[in-house]
Design a protein around this motif. Structure first.
Motif, PDB file in Angstrom:
ATOM      1  N   TYR A 114      -1.467   9.663  -6.929  1.00  0.00           N
ATOM      2  CA  TYR A 114      -1.720   8.796  -5.783  1.00  0.00           C
ATOM      3  C   TYR A 114      -0.550   8.915  -4.817  1.00  0.00           C
ATOM      4  O   TYR A 114       0.591   9.153  -5.212  1.00  0.00           O
ATOM      5  N   ALA A 115      -0.844   8.775  -3.539  1.00  0.00           N
ATOM      6  CA  ALA A 115       0.181   8.940  -2.499  1.00  0.00           C
ATOM      7  C   ALA A 115       1.046   7.687  -2.410  1.00  0.00           C
ATOM      8  O   ALA A 115       0.560   6.560  -2.546  1.00  0.00           O
ATOM      9  N   LEU A 116       2.327   7.900  -2.154  1.00  0.00           N
ATOM     10  CA  LEU A 116       3.274   6.806  -1.962  1.00  0.00           C
ATOM     11  C   LEU A 116       3.635   6.701  -0.480  1.00  0.00           C
ATOM     12  O   LEU A 116       3.691   7.722   0.222  1.00  0.00           O
ATOM     13  N   PRO A 117       3.881   5.498   0.009  1.00  0.00           N
ATOM     14  CA  PRO A 117       4.202   5.339   1.432  1.00  0.00           C
ATOM     15  C   PRO A 117       5.614   5.835   1.740  1.00  0.00           C
ATOM     16  O   PRO A 117       6.582   5.428   1.100  1.00  0.00           O
ATOM     17  N   THR A 118       5.730   6.725   2.724  1.00  0.00           N
ATOM     18  CA  THR A 118       7.042   7.251   3.121  1.00  0.00           C
ATOM     19  C   THR A 118       7.224   7.224   4.634  1.00  0.00           C
ATOM     20  O   THR A 118       8.049   7.952   5.173  1.00  0.00           O
ATOM     21  N   THR A 119       6.449   6.381   5.306  1.00  0.00           N
ATOM     22  CA  THR A 119       6.512   6.368   6.767  1.00  0.00           C
ATOM     23  C   THR A 119       7.735   5.641   7.294  1.00  0.00           C
ATOM     24  O   THR A 119       8.065   5.772   8.471  1.00  0.00           O
ATOM     25  N   ARG A 120       8.414   4.874   6.449  1.00  0.00           N
ATOM     26  CA  ARG A 120       9.617   4.184   6.906  1.00  0.00           C
ATOM     27  C   ARG A 120      10.722   4.294   5.861  1.00  0.00           C
ATOM     28  O   ARG A 120      10.460   4.437   4.677  1.00  0.00           O
ATOM     29  N   ARG A 121      11.946   4.244   6.344  1.00  0.00           N
ATOM     30  CA  ARG A 121      13.116   4.359   5.481  1.00  0.00           C
ATOM     31  C   ARG A 121      13.231   3.139   4.572  1.00  0.00           C
ATOM     32  O   ARG A 121      12.859   2.032   4.934  1.00  0.00           O
ATOM     33  N   GLY A 122      13.758   3.362   3.371  1.00  0.00           N
ATOM     34  CA  GLY A 122      13.967   2.232   2.476  1.00  0.00           C
ATOM     35  C   GLY A 122      14.082   2.656   1.033  1.00  0.00           C
ATOM     36  O   GLY A 122      13.912   3.829   0.683  1.00  0.00           O
ATOM     37  N   VAL A 123      14.386   1.690   0.188  1.00  0.00           N
ATOM     38  CA  VAL A 123      14.413   1.877  -1.259  1.00  0.00           C
ATOM     39  C   VAL A 123      13.283   1.016  -1.819  1.00  0.00           C
ATOM     40  O   VAL A 123      13.339  -0.213  -1.739  1.00  0.00           O
ATOM     41  N   PHE A 124      12.263   1.664  -2.365  1.00  0.00           N
ATOM     42  CA  PHE A 124      11.047   0.978  -2.761  1.00  0.00           C
ATOM     43  C   PHE A 124      10.868   1.011  -4.274  1.00  0.00           C
ATOM     44  O   PHE A 124      11.042   2.062  -4.900  1.00  0.00           O
ATOM     45  N   GLN A 125      10.524  -0.141  -4.830  1.00  0.00           N
ATOM     46  CA  GLN A 125      10.202  -0.214  -6.251  1.00  0.00           C
ATOM     47  C   GLN A 125       8.727   0.114  -6.453  1.00  0.00           C
ATOM     48  O   GLN A 125       7.863  -0.405  -5.741  1.00  0.00           O
ATOM     49  N   VAL A 126       8.465   0.978  -7.410  1.00  0.00           N
ATOM     50  CA  VAL A 126       7.099   1.318  -7.791  1.00  0.00           C
ATOM     51  C   VAL A 126       6.841   0.670  -9.148  1.00  0.00           C
ATOM     52  O   VAL A 126       7.461   1.019 -10.138  1.00  0.00           O
ATOM     53  N   GLY A 127       5.950  -0.279  -9.201  1.00  0.00           N
ATOM     54  CA  GLY A 127       5.698  -1.051 -10.411  1.00  0.00           C
ATOM     55  C   GLY A 127       5.896  -2.530 -10.132  1.00  0.00           C
ATOM     56  O   GLY A 127       6.337  -2.920  -9.038  1.00  0.00           O
ATOM     57  N   PRO A 128       5.550  -3.392 -11.071  1.00  0.00           N
ATOM     58  CA  PRO A 128       5.042  -3.081 -12.411  1.00  0.00           C
ATOM     59  C   PRO A 128       3.609  -2.540 -12.382  1.00  0.00           C
ATOM     60  O   PRO A 128       2.916  -2.612 -11.382  1.00  0.00           O
ATOM     61  N   LEU A 129       3.205  -2.011 -13.533  1.00  0.00           N
ATOM     62  CA  LEU A 129       1.904  -1.371 -13.686  1.00  0.00           C
ATOM     63  C   LEU A 129       0.985  -2.256 -14.515  1.00  0.00           C
ATOM     64  O   LEU A 129       1.421  -2.861 -15.495  1.00  0.00           O
TER      65      LEU A 129
END
Length: 381
Positions: A114-129
């Protein structure tokens, strides 16, 4: 967990059974019993919960703004029976992303991307699942949570710019330091021979005296270093130009490293990262700038007075927004500490003259893209 459809089915079964009994209407009773049987079958279906192991991967886990990044869920069925179809739910940047996984045989394995959002700068947490499954009619639904988390860092976009002007060239007869780049012609000290050293650098007198093979440690003296300071106070960015300022700071750091200059990036809030001796831009600087934010309590440019360069010959580049004259006065205060000073001011008011800073290169631009064109023209003169 009973879904809205399941609740409606239970209510319908009850109404049909009661109505059929009271009205002595066997057809309604049959319909009610059928609805009850469907609910019971759904409950039995839910007893076969999936027994799976889920692994998440981020490919890659560091990207620039706008570059693609993908999350990969690897689901393995560890049960001895076939697993039911499941739906995995990922929290990414505050929104839910659903990933469907088909039924798996015993020991079966499935990768879902699945695609992750990268349109803006930042540190993004993926989860919880969360892993959920439901019956074929969607009457009931069960979820199980996995607290595993991953981190996606979206670095600022880099611009093709020249490095900070140094105000001169390296002095081949100047002072040296142990941290200076090797391979120059200036003698700094003697050291033990390391395999691969040029034998022409062997100092035979010291070798005879110590009994160890000694070589000359030659360096490039007074190596120009570049310090980029990003103003992370909120006041200068009332027109929303902070992202442009971050891109400019990252681009100047990248240009320094690309051209072989050691670089360090500081923020007025106290963050710090270093890239030494050329080569690839260290992830430390880009990771720092990926997560930096502007704060109301940040001291702003007056924090420059507490920043002392590591050695002589450091070039300073300051990136800020529409800073006040009182704030930019700090640049004039620290000017004597540095070989060269540049002040870049990002403002939504094009054409407005920048602050007067004696002995500094001052550039007032509207956006980061405007900066790239104006800076290269100005520095290349």
């Amino acid at each position: 967990m009973i879904t809205r459809s399941g609740a409606a089915m239970i209510v319908a079964a009850g109404v049909l059974l009661v109505a059929g009994t009271l009205l002595d209407y066997p057809e309604l009773v049959v319909l009610g019993l059928g609805a009850t049987a469907v609910v019971v079958a759904a409950a039995g279906w839910m007893l076969a919960r999936p027994d799976v192991v889920v692994e998440r991967r981020i490919r890659p886990d560091r990207v620039a703004e706008g570059d693609p990044a993908t999350g990969v869920l690897v689901v393995t069925n560890t049960a001895r029976r076939r697993s039911p179809p499941i739906v995995a739910g990922e929290m990414v940047d505050g929104r839910q992303v659903g990933v469907a996984v088909a039924s798996l045989p015993p020991g079966g394995r499935h990768e879902a991307e699945y695609a992750l959002p990268t349109t803006r700068r930042g540190v993004f947490q993926v989860g919880p699942l969360t892993i959920g499954h439901s019956d074929p009619l969607r009457l009931m639904h069960v979820r199980r949570g996995f607290e595993t988390r991953s981190v996606l860092r979206v670095h600022p976009r880099l611009l093709p710019v020249l490095p900070l002007p140094t105000g001169g060239s390296p002095d081949l007869d100047g002072p040296t330091s142990v941290t200076a780049q090797q391979g120059g012609v200036a003698f700094h000290s003697l050291r033990d021979y390391v395999r691969g050293d040029d034998l022409r650098l062997v100092h035979w007198r010291s070798t005879a005296r110590t009994g160890r093979l000694m070589v000359r440690h030659n360096v490039v003296p007074r190596e120009p270093r570049m310090m980029i300071v990003l103003d992370t106070s909120a006041a200068p960015y009332g027109d929303g130009r902070f992202e442009d300022a971050v891109r400019i700071a990252a681009s100047l750091a990248a240009a320094a490293v690309t051209h072989g200059f050691p670089a360090e990036v500081r923020t007025t809030g106290g963050d710090h990262a270093v890239a030494d001796h050329g080569g690839a831009l260290t992830v430390g600087i880009l990771d720092l700038l990926a997560g930096v934010v502007a704060h109301e309590r940040d001291p702003g440019l007056p924090a420059l007075t507490g920043m002392v360069p590591r050695d002589s010959g450091v070039t300073l580049g300051v990136v800020t927004g529409q800073a006040s004259a009182a704030a930019t006065a700090a640049v004039s205060t620290v000017r004597p500490r540095f070989a060269m000073v540049s002040l870049i001011q990002v403002s939504g008011q094009p054409g407005r003259p920048g602050p007067a800073v004696r002995g500094a290169l001052v550039l007032n631009v509207r956006t980061c893209d405007d900066f790239a064109a104006a800076w290269n023209t100005r520095v290349a003169r």
